[in-house]
Design a protein around this motif. Structure first.
Motif, PDB file in Angstrom:
ATOM      1  N   PRO A 268      20.046 -37.255   6.701  1.00 54.83           N
ATOM      2  CA  PRO A 268      20.384 -36.181   5.957  1.00 54.83           C
ATOM      3  C   PRO A 268      18.995 -35.371   5.676  1.00 54.83           C
ATOM      4  CG  PRO A 268      20.734 -38.055   4.211  1.00 54.83           C
ATOM      5  CD  PRO A 268      20.477 -38.626   5.779  1.00 54.83           C
ATOM      6  N   LYS A 269      17.804 -36.052   5.549  1.00 49.86           N
ATOM      7  CA  LYS A 269      16.492 -35.343   5.481  1.00 49.86           C
ATOM      8  C   LYS A 269      15.782 -35.114   6.725  1.00 49.86           C
ATOM      9  CE  LYS A 269      15.727 -36.943   0.809  1.00 49.86           C
ATOM     10  NZ  LYS A 269      14.830 -37.692  -0.125  1.00 49.86           N
ATOM     11  N   TYR A 270      15.901 -35.715   7.769  1.00 49.91           N
ATOM     12  CA  TYR A 270      15.163 -35.622   9.010  1.00 49.91           C
ATOM     13  C   TYR A 270      16.134 -35.746  10.341  1.00 49.91           C
ATOM     14  CZ  TYR A 270      14.352 -40.599   8.464  1.00 49.91           C
ATOM     15  OH  TYR A 270      14.422 -42.048   8.390  1.00 49.91           O
ATOM     16  N   ASP A 271      15.633 -35.393  11.371  1.00 52.82           N
ATOM     17  CA  ASP A 271      16.655 -35.289  12.607  1.00 52.82           C
ATOM     18  C   ASP A 271      15.882 -35.282  13.739  1.00 52.82           C
ATOM     19  OD1 ASP A 271      18.943 -35.583  13.997  1.00 52.82           O
ATOM     20  OD2 ASP A 271      19.450 -33.321  14.103  1.00 52.82           O
ATOM     21  N   VAL A 272      16.009 -36.125  14.803  1.00 57.60           N
ATOM     22  CA  VAL A 272      15.304 -36.087  15.981  1.00 57.60           C
ATOM     23  C   VAL A 272      16.062 -36.081  17.166  1.00 57.60           C
ATOM     24  CG1 VAL A 272      13.763 -37.315  17.512  1.00 57.60           C
ATOM     25  CG2 VAL A 272      13.386 -37.657  15.098  1.00 57.60           C
ATOM     26  N   ARG A 273      16.204 -34.912  17.986  1.00 55.64           N
ATOM     27  CA  ARG A 273      17.156 -34.785  19.192  1.00 55.64           C
ATOM     28  C   ARG A 273      16.456 -34.450  20.623  1.00 55.64           C
ATOM     29  NH1 ARG A 273      17.986 -30.990  15.461  1.00 55.64           N
ATOM     30  NH2 ARG A 273      17.804 -29.440  16.930  1.00 55.64           N
ATOM     31  N   ASN A 329      12.629 -30.231   0.896  1.00 51.49           N
ATOM     32  CA  ASN A 329      13.177 -30.101  -0.374  1.00 51.49           C
ATOM     33  C   ASN A 329      14.527 -29.475  -0.154  1.00 51.49           C
ATOM     34  OD1 ASN A 329      12.861 -27.355  -0.873  1.00 51.49           O
ATOM     35  ND2 ASN A 329      10.838 -27.856  -1.650  1.00 51.49           N
ATOM     36  N   GLU A 330      15.168 -29.200  -1.455  1.00 57.78           N
ATOM     37  CA  GLU A 330      16.617 -28.618  -1.213  1.00 57.78           C
ATOM     38  C   GLU A 330      16.526 -27.233  -0.649  1.00 57.78           C
ATOM     39  OE1 GLU A 330      19.408 -29.879  -1.932  1.00 57.78           O
ATOM     40  OE2 GLU A 330      18.558 -31.777  -2.217  1.00 57.78           O
ATOM     41  N   LYS A 331      15.443 -26.445  -0.701  1.00 56.58           N
ATOM     42  CA  LYS A 331      15.328 -24.973  -0.200  1.00 56.58           C
ATOM     43  C   LYS A 331      14.631 -24.870   0.978  1.00 56.58           C
ATOM     44  CE  LYS A 331      17.580 -23.234  -3.726  1.00 56.58           C
ATOM     45  NZ  LYS A 331      18.748 -22.312  -3.631  1.00 56.58           N
ATOM     46  N   LEU A 332      13.775 -25.767   1.276  1.00 56.28           N
ATOM     47  CA  LEU A 332      12.665 -25.779   2.388  1.00 56.28           C
ATOM     48  C   LEU A 332      13.238 -26.615   3.636  1.00 56.28           C
ATOM     49  CD1 LEU A 332       9.178 -25.064   0.971  1.00 56.28           C
ATOM     50  CD2 LEU A 332      10.602 -23.393   2.274  1.00 56.28           C
ATOM     51  N   GLU A 333      13.235 -26.145   4.738  1.00 55.62           N
ATOM     52  CA  GLU A 333      13.463 -26.867   5.999  1.00 55.62           C
ATOM     53  C   GLU A 333      12.414 -26.364   7.027  1.00 55.62           C
ATOM     54  OE1 GLU A 333      16.483 -28.236   9.265  1.00 55.62           O
ATOM     55  OE2 GLU A 333      17.281 -26.806   7.669  1.00 55.62           O
ATOM     56  N   ALA A 334      11.512 -27.585   7.848  1.00 53.37           N
ATOM     57  CA  ALA A 334      10.764 -27.437   8.683  1.00 53.37           C
ATOM     58  C   ALA A 334      11.263 -27.762  10.057  1.00 53.37           C
ATOM     59  CB  ALA A 334       9.523 -27.963   8.693  1.00 53.37           C
ATOM     60  N   ARG A 335      11.100 -27.004  11.087  1.00 53.21           N
ATOM     61  CA  ARG A 335      11.716 -27.301  12.586  1.00 53.21           C
ATOM     62  C   ARG A 335      10.716 -27.116  13.613  1.00 53.21           C
ATOM     63  NH1 ARG A 335      17.585 -24.052  12.478  1.00 53.21           N
ATOM     64  NH2 ARG A 335      18.296 -25.289  10.569  1.00 53.21           N
ATOM     65  N   ALA A 383       7.358 -23.688  15.982  1.00 51.63           N
ATOM     66  CA  ALA A 383       7.228 -24.290  14.632  1.00 51.63           C
ATOM     67  C   ALA A 383       8.105 -23.050  13.863  1.00 51.63           C
ATOM     68  CB  ALA A 383       6.103 -24.910  14.367  1.00 51.63           C
ATOM     69  N   LYS A 384       8.584 -23.728  12.859  1.00 48.89           N
ATOM     70  CA  LYS A 384       9.681 -22.637  12.327  1.00 48.89           C
ATOM     71  C   LYS A 384       9.680 -23.379  10.894  1.00 48.89           C
ATOM     72  CE  LYS A 384      12.835 -20.547  13.957  1.00 48.89           C
ATOM     73  NZ  LYS A 384      14.321 -20.184  14.583  1.00 48.89           N
ATOM     74  N   LEU A 385       9.568 -22.585   9.778  1.00 51.30           N
ATOM     75  CA  LEU A 385       9.573 -22.919   8.232  1.00 51.30           C
ATOM     76  C   LEU A 385      10.557 -21.864   7.715  1.00 51.30           C
ATOM     77  CD1 LEU A 385       8.839 -24.765   6.031  1.00 51.30           C
ATOM     78  CD2 LEU A 385       6.939 -22.862   5.432  1.00 51.30           C
ATOM     79  N   ILE A 386      11.826 -22.704   7.169  1.00 45.16           N
ATOM     80  CA  ILE A 386      13.045 -21.868   6.615  1.00 45.16           C
ATOM     81  C   ILE A 386      13.174 -22.044   5.089  1.00 45.16           C
ATOM     82  CG2 ILE A 386      15.392 -21.607   7.004  1.00 45.16           C
ATOM     83  CD1 ILE A 386      15.220 -22.712  10.018  1.00 45.16           C
ATOM     84  N   TYR A 387      13.461 -20.962   4.588  1.00 48.42           N
ATOM     85  CA  TYR A 387      13.751 -20.908   3.254  1.00 48.42           C
ATOM     86  C   TYR A 387      15.266 -20.482   2.690  1.00 48.42           C
ATOM     87  CZ  TYR A 387      13.845 -19.649  -1.978  1.00 48.42           C
ATOM     88  OH  TYR A 387      14.099 -19.643  -3.292  1.00 48.42           O
ATOM     89  N   GLN A 388      15.887 -21.396   2.412  1.00 45.18           N
ATOM     90  CA  GLN A 388      17.199 -21.165   2.061  1.00 45.18           C
ATOM     91  C   GLN A 388      17.496 -20.629   0.859  1.00 45.18           C
ATOM     92  OE1 GLN A 388      19.682 -24.756   2.784  1.00 45.18           O
ATOM     93  NE2 GLN A 388      18.070 -25.472   4.444  1.00 45.18           N
TER      94      GLN A 388
END
Length: 461
Positions: A268-273, A329-335, A383-388
């Motif tokens: 749920p917190k990280y993903d490798v593909r 965290n609940e709002k931030l995700e890095a890709r 690289a991408k930083l997403i704020y939900q």
């Protein structure tokens, strides 16, 4: 011998008795052989012949002719052979253990019991730990399940360097040199570029461990050139006259992609593909208004010349790479994403020159067409930083860089002129062009910092 009457009468009786004994011996022997041993639960052993039985009892005929009825529940077993005589057990003198021996035996039993208890406790703990890990992992897999659609768009600041345009400028410099000292020509260099705002769009559908993604990007330049050179208007007896070419034109880079990736370890917190994709890239420089001004020298003519130069190439091929997503965290995700390209394609340059002489020279025109076939290796990093935010709205900032290194596989040049060179010189030019042009291949590169917005639709809710 003289027999008395008594003897005469006794003789038949003796004979009869002997015959009776003879007849009864086999019967007695047979009866003895048919006797069974019945072992009772109370410890007694009875011998006799089983003459009848029911579901719950048997009838046993004893040797004296008496018949006993025995319940089957009281019988331990029945043997059809004579029971062996009871063994004479020797009385063994038992020695009582000493208190020290009793204490040592008790201590040994306690140690064994403690060891068994510790081993069992350890096994139970390992089993519980394994169950806890399995339950935790299953929870992670369940929480990592996805069914969502994401859409993103962005713009920002970036740069684009066009390899094919540079390649043909170097190529034209070489062609001009092969014409001879009395022909002249421009000596081109890389144009000055001013980048416009790059654009990017993407769509991403996630379903459990599978991610499907498609998108594209667009880079644009305003390119300008001020190119000095020389020109010969009146033959070998007249010196070359100076010329100056001025132009402003657009350059574009467009890329579309489609790719699929699969989670190797859903969490749920990280993903490798790992990623498998396909890329299409179009590049173009349309320099359709290049003016070349050449003032006359003594014995020559002033010339105004217009050139149309259209350069375009198309590349396509598979890409391979990996993606890594991480929820901060609940709002931030890095890709993050890195890929390698394996491309091939073609390019074409059309160069048309129209000259108008001033002072009596009729001018002329010249057409050159160059066809190339390329192989190319590329690399891509983003690289991408997403704020939900809320209502499914998202804001993002990101970086992306692409570099494509070209390798020339084959080239074909069609050079036309109003005053063509002799055939042997044209053939020599073609041979030299094919050998020298291999070293002119370079690299196309793009880089940009993007700011954008996005939206997401979660179909699990």
């Amino acid at each position: 011998m003289i027999y008395t009457d008594c003897d005469i009468h006794m003789k038949p009786l003796v004979l009869k008795a002997a015959m009776l004994v003879f007849l009864l011996l086999p019967v007695s022997f047979l009866s003895a052989q048919q006797l069974q041993s019945v072992f009772l639960r109370d410890g007694r052993v009875l011998k006799g012949e089983v003459v009848d039985q029911t579901a719950t009892s048997i009838q046993l005929k004893l040797p004296d002719g008496k018949v006993l009825e025995l319940l089957k529940t009281s019988i331990l077993r029945i043997s059809f052979k004579d029971a062996p005589p009871p063994k004479q057990e020797k009385e063994l003198k038992k020695t009582e253990p000493t208190p020290e021996e009793l204490e040592a035996a008790k201590k040994l039993e306690e140690e064994k019991a403690a060891k068994l208890l510790a081993e069992q406790t350890k096994k139970d703990a390992l089993s519980e730990e394994k169950k806890a890990r399995q339950a935790k992992r299953q929870k992670e897999i369940d929480e990592a399940k996805r069914n969502s659609l994401e859409l993103y768009a962005g713009t920002g600041m970036g740069s684009f360097q066009y390899q094919t345009e540079d390649y043909y400028e170097k190529f034209l410099n070489f062609v001009n040199l092969t014409k001879g000292s009395n022909s002249g020509g421009q000596f081109f260099s890389s144009p000055q570029t001013k980048a416009k705002l790059p654009l990017t769009v993407s769509a991403r559908y996630s379903w459990n461990r599978l991610v499907l993604e498609a998108g594209g990007s667009n880079f644009r330049n305003n390119a300008s050139m001020v190119v000095p050179g020389t020109m010969n208007t009146s033959g070998a007896l007249v010196a070359n006259q100076p010329s100056l070419a001025i132009s402003s034109f657009p350059e574009t880079y467009k890329q579309l992609y489609a790719q699929v990736s699969f989670s190797v370890y859903p969490h749920p917190k990280y993903d490798v593909r790992p990623i498998l994709g396909y890329q299409r890239i179009w590049q173009k420089a349309d320099n359709s208004f290049l003016l070349d001004l050449s003032p006359a020298v003594p014995g020559g003519f002033s010339v105004v010349r217009k050139e149309d130069r259209a350069v375009a190439d198309y590349l396509h091929g598979p890409s391979f790479g990996a993606a890594f997503d991480m929820k901060i965290n609940e709002k931030l995700e890095a890709r993050f994403e890195v890929q390698s390209y394996s491309l091939k394609g073609d390019s074409q340059a059309n160069l048309d020159t129209y000259a108008m002489g001033i002072g009596g020279n009729p001018g002329g025109n010249e057409t050159t067409r160059i066809l190339n076939h390329w192989n190319a290796k590329g690399s891509f990093l983003s690289a991408k930083l997403i704020y939900q935010w809320k209502y499914g709205l998202r804001f993002w900032v990101g970086f992306q860089s692409t570099k494509i290194q070209y390798t020339l596989q084959s080239t074909r040049a069609e050079i036309g002129t109003a005053n063509p060179d002799p055939p042997d010189q044209l053939l020599l030019q073609q041979i030299v062009i094919n050998s020298i042009a291999q070293s002119y291949a370079g690299a196309t590169s793009t880089s940009a910092i993007f700011l954008g917005v996005g939206t997401a639709f979660d179909f699990k809710k």
